[in-house]
Design an enzyme around this catalytic site. Structure first.
Site, PDB file in Angstrom:
ATOM      1  N   SER A 693       0.797  -1.219   0.000  1.00 13.49           N
ATOM      2  CA  SER A 693       0.000   0.000   0.000  1.00 13.49           C
ATOM      3  C   SER A 693       0.837   1.280   0.000  1.00 13.49           C
ATOM      4  O   SER A 693       0.285   2.372  -0.092  1.00 13.49           O
ATOM      5  CB  SER A 693      -0.937   0.020   1.215  1.00 13.49           C
ATOM      6  OG  SER A 693      -0.217   0.008   2.421  1.00 13.49           O
ATOM      7  N   LYS A 736      -6.191   3.813   8.671  1.00 11.51           N
ATOM      8  CA  LYS A 736      -5.275   4.790   8.089  1.00 11.51           C
ATOM      9  C   LYS A 736      -5.851   6.207   8.169  1.00 11.51           C
ATOM     10  O   LYS A 736      -5.125   7.171   8.461  1.00 11.51           O
ATOM     11  CB  LYS A 736      -4.993   4.409   6.633  1.00 11.51           C
ATOM     12  CG  LYS A 736      -4.235   3.097   6.499  1.00 11.51           C
ATOM     13  CD  LYS A 736      -4.038   2.709   5.043  1.00 11.51           C
ATOM     14  CE  LYS A 736      -3.271   1.389   4.929  1.00 11.51           C
ATOM     15  NZ  LYS A 736      -3.078   0.973   3.531  1.00 11.51           N
TER      16      LYS A 736
END
Length: 800
Positions: A693, A736
């Site tokens: 990611s 996140k």
């Protein structure tokens, strides 16, 4: 001779030319606890590096090696560790094993005396002198041979030391030298005595040494037979005493005299009759009671049988609690004990609703996965209270022995049932809530794999007949509500994870932590520190001060610890008779806790060249991750530092390839890349990092470093990138986003395919954040770089 062993092969110049011609140089394989004999085939498990190298070197020397026994076990074999006589052997066949070792079949050829030993190319090489054995024939040799054959037959009749085929072979052999070697090779003779036989070159001396060993074995057998006879006499006496004791018990019953063992068996029989036991369990209990009655009171087996019956009759085979089928009450209990955790509460209420409509519903296996401190363990206790069931917690962290789950067999001294059975006994009902804590931290070693034992426990298809090694009867676990907890779902074995319904618990926002502290943590801490009812209040700003500057976590465990520290210092002031602080403000928190441990991350977020802000997920919640890149003159190489995993390294390679392909958009020609090295570093180098990611973050940092364009560090980003610049979806978007929010970042660039995941983010956080949904790297660079990255419009990224 030891001096010759330690000397180098090159130091043999003092020998005569005639002696040197008789010597042979060949690889040496040291043997542990074994002696090789001539004319005998033997398998060898070569696992040490030196042994493997010696076997490999033998191929260049006619397939011959010299096998020498070690005087003592040692990983690094020195010449002084070896005996002076060995056996020259020929390699017949080699087979490489999966663990890297080799199974080698060797055929002994001839005795050899070691003259010198040295190490070459990772293995030992010896200069040896082959020993020729004289072939003699005399009356003494024949007499000794017959004595040895008779001794072998005598020992074989008493023990299984020599199989029948070995005995038959000794009768047919006429060569005394070969006979001695064959007997040593086929028996369990100690290694030292084998070596003595190997070092006897004269056949007469060799036969005498073998005869002495066999004579000693015969003496040991005679002594053993004498001891066994004495034991048999003792057993007959015990049987006689048992018969008389039974008569005495019958007389005591007639006279009404109490006997402890009789009373125990009567009490156990009464418990069996009064208990509602399954038929299999009842038969097992009655059988053990019969054994108890027939066992002498002085036998140690009495305690084993009595302990087993106590465990067997102490389990809740039919007792169970009645579920409180009140959805409103269950909802109130869950809301009172925990703030948030909507998905988990809904799942518990759904389970209760289905149980109200159908008793045939199969009990689910729930797995709560989330960072530390979010309330997984306490949630299991609340679920039990909401359902009106008993609650038992089993900690599985660090468990490595399968017997911890399945129990020990009763043949072992001090055997006990496994933790599952012990938990059922503590619960006192067959339908408790069992919390299996830290299921992702189960280990494994030579004692077995506990996670494999849990497969039967957590499988609704099979746990109705779970069998513990100690109990040896099936136990029904189908009515138990199992709740497991873990920090990392990936650390749970896949076959075990497949049997559970995984429910993720995400980290809390700052506002949620304030609510939790005000409603749960502070009242508990004030009461524990004797400050309840003293009018002490914490302002919301004081709680936020502790959250922002003294903790950095997804849960609230450290927050409660810091609030407890404040309460302790206030309690000391009260105990000292000083004026107590009635209202705790941020200034009071700073004065009691000291200098802030964490500074706001948004204090230094000015644009920089080659530094991009990324987002990551760890077992402890979301984290903000800076990615640094620099371009220096070189040869076009990519250097990666920061303890990056394989997946993250591949993402960096893909990011660099994309930047090279799109460099013309910044006016850079391709030869420039061939003369530029790129160094990518992710700070906190002591922490391992992996995952795809960070692809768009590394691409942005590399593009910025190569083009010299600053990056907006107030923009956080996450997403996987392909070679063509396409942005792929990622996981853990909520964690996140919460990490970016905690760090004061208000713009997040994320893959467009993750747009649906934004519903998991709290509404208050969504209103404070700006989301840029992107499909390719052009849109990422347009948003992140201070100047347009490409000539394409910014419409590739949708802003929310």
């Amino acid at each position: 001779m030891l001096g010759n062993l330690a000397a180098s092969v090159d130091e043999t110049s003092a020998t005569t030319a005639e002696t040197r011609s008789e010597l042979a140089v060949m690889p040496l394989v040291p043997l542990l606890d074994w002696v090789a004999f001539p004319e005998m085939a033997m398998p060898l498990q070569a696992s040490r590096d030196a042994s493997l190298a010696a076997v490999a070197a033998a191929e260049t020397r006619g397939g011959r090696v010299v096998l020498v026994a070690q005087r003592r076990a040692s990983a690094n074999v020195r010449p002084s560790d070896l005996f002076e006589v060995g056996t020259i052997a020929e390699v017949i066949r080699k087979l490489r094993m999966p663990d890297g070792s080799q199974q080698v079949l060797l055929q002994g050829r001839q005795r050899a005396r070691l003259e010198s030993v040295e190490e070459r190319e990772g293995h030992l090489v010896a200069r040896v002198e082959p020993v020729e054995i004289p072939h003699e024939s005399s009356l003494e040799l024949e007499a000794l041979r017959r004595v040895v054959v008779a001794q072998v037959e005598a020992v074989a009749e008493e023990t299984n030391t020599f199989p029948p085929d070995v005995v038959a072979m000794t009768r047919r052999v006429s060569d005394p030298s070969w006979l001695c070697d064959y007997i040593c090779f086929s028996s369990d003779m100690p290694m030292r005595e084998r070596q003595d036989v190997l070092e006897a070159f004269e056949p007469v001396e060799r036969l005498r040494r073998v005869a002495r060993y066999l004579a000693r074995q015969s003496e040991i057998l005679d002594i053993r037979n004498k001891i066994q006879g004495e034991i048999q006499d003792g057993i007959e006496k015990v049987q006689r005493d048992f018969y008389l004791r039974e008569q005495l018990r019958a007389i005591q019953r007639e006279l009404g005299i109490s006997n402890t063992q009789i009373d125990d068996t009567d009490e156990l029989s009464r418990r069996v009759e009064e208990s509602d036991l399954p038929e299999v369990v009842r038969e097992k209990a009655e059988h053990e009671i019969s054994r108890l009655e027939a066992t002498p009171p002085t036998s140690p087996e009495i305690g084993v049988i009595r302990g087993y019956l106590d465990w067997l009759l102490g389990l809740p085979w039919s007792a169970e609690t009645t579920d409180r089928r009140d959805l409103r009450r269950a909802r109130r209990v869950l809301e009172r004990d925990h703030y948030g955790l909507v998905h988990v509460k809904q799942r518990v209420l759904e389970f209760l609703a289905v149980r109200m409509l159908s008793d045939a519903f199969r009990t689910p296996i729930l797995c709560l996965v989330g960072p530390p401190g979010v309330g997984k363990t306490s949630l299991g206790r609340s679920v039990a209270r909401a359902l009106g069931r008993e609650f038992v917690r089993i900690s599985l962290g660090g468990v490595r022995d399968e017997a911890e789950i399945r129990g020990h067999r009763r043949t072992y001294v001090g055997a006990l049932p496994g933790r599952i059975v012990q938990a059922m006994r503590r619960a006192g009902s067959r339908n408790p809530v069992l919390l299996l804590d830290e299921v992702d931290k189960i280990g494994r070693d030579f004692r077995g794999d506990p996670s494999s034992a849990l497969l039967e426990v957590l499988d609704p298809e099979h746990n109705h007949s779970f069998t513990d090694h100690y109990l040896e009867v099936p136990l029904d676990l189908s009515r138990v509500l199992f709740v497991t907890t873990a920090n990392d779902a990936e650390a749970i074995p896949a076959v075990l994870r497949d049997r559970m319904e995984v429910i993720e618990l995400h980290g809390y926002t700052e506002d949620e932590k304030v609510r939790i502290a005000d409603g749960h943590l502070l009242p508990r801490q004030l009461k524990q520190h004797g400050l309840g009812g003293r009018g002490i209040e914490f302002s919301d700003r004081a709680i936020r001060e502790a959250i922002r500057h003294y903790t950095r976590e997804a849960g609230v465990r450290n927050l409660e610890r810091e609030l407890g520290s404040v309460c302790r210092k206030l309690a000391r002031r009260v105990a000292d008779g000083r004026r107590a602080t009635r209202r705790v403000t941020p200034r009071v928190v700073r004065s009691l806790l000291g200098a802030p441990r964490y500074l706001p991350e948004d204090d230094d977020r000015s644009p920089l060249v080659g530094v991009a802000t990324g987002l990551a997920v760890t077992p402890f919640g979301g984290e903000v991750l800076d990615v640094e890149a620099s371009a220096v003159p070189g040869s076009g190489r990519l250097r990666l530092t920061g303890q990056l995993g394989d997946v993250m390294r591949e993402s960096a390679q893909a990011a660099l390839s994309y930047v090279r392909a799109r460099g013309d958009a910044f006016g850079m020609d391709r030869p420039t890349f061939g003369q530029t090295d790129v160094h990518v570093h992710v700070p906190a180098g002591s922490v391992p990092k992996d995952g795809p990611s960070a692809g768009i973050t590394m691409s942005t940092a590399i593009m910025s470093a190569v083009a010299g364009v600053p990056v907006r560090r107030q923009v956080a980003m996450t997403g996987e990138v392909t070679l063509r610049g396409r942005v792929l979806p990622i996981g853990g978007l909520k964690e996140k986003v919460l990490a970016a929010h905690r760090a004061g970042l208000r713009t997040v660039v994320a893959p467009a395919e993750n747009r649906a995941d934004i519903d998991d983010v709290p509404k208050k956080v969504r209103r404070q954040m700006r989301f840029v949904w992107v499909d390719d790297m052009d849109a990422v660079l347009t948003t992140a770089l201070m100047t347009p990255a490409t000539s394409r419009p910014a419409s590739h990224g949708a802003t929310a």
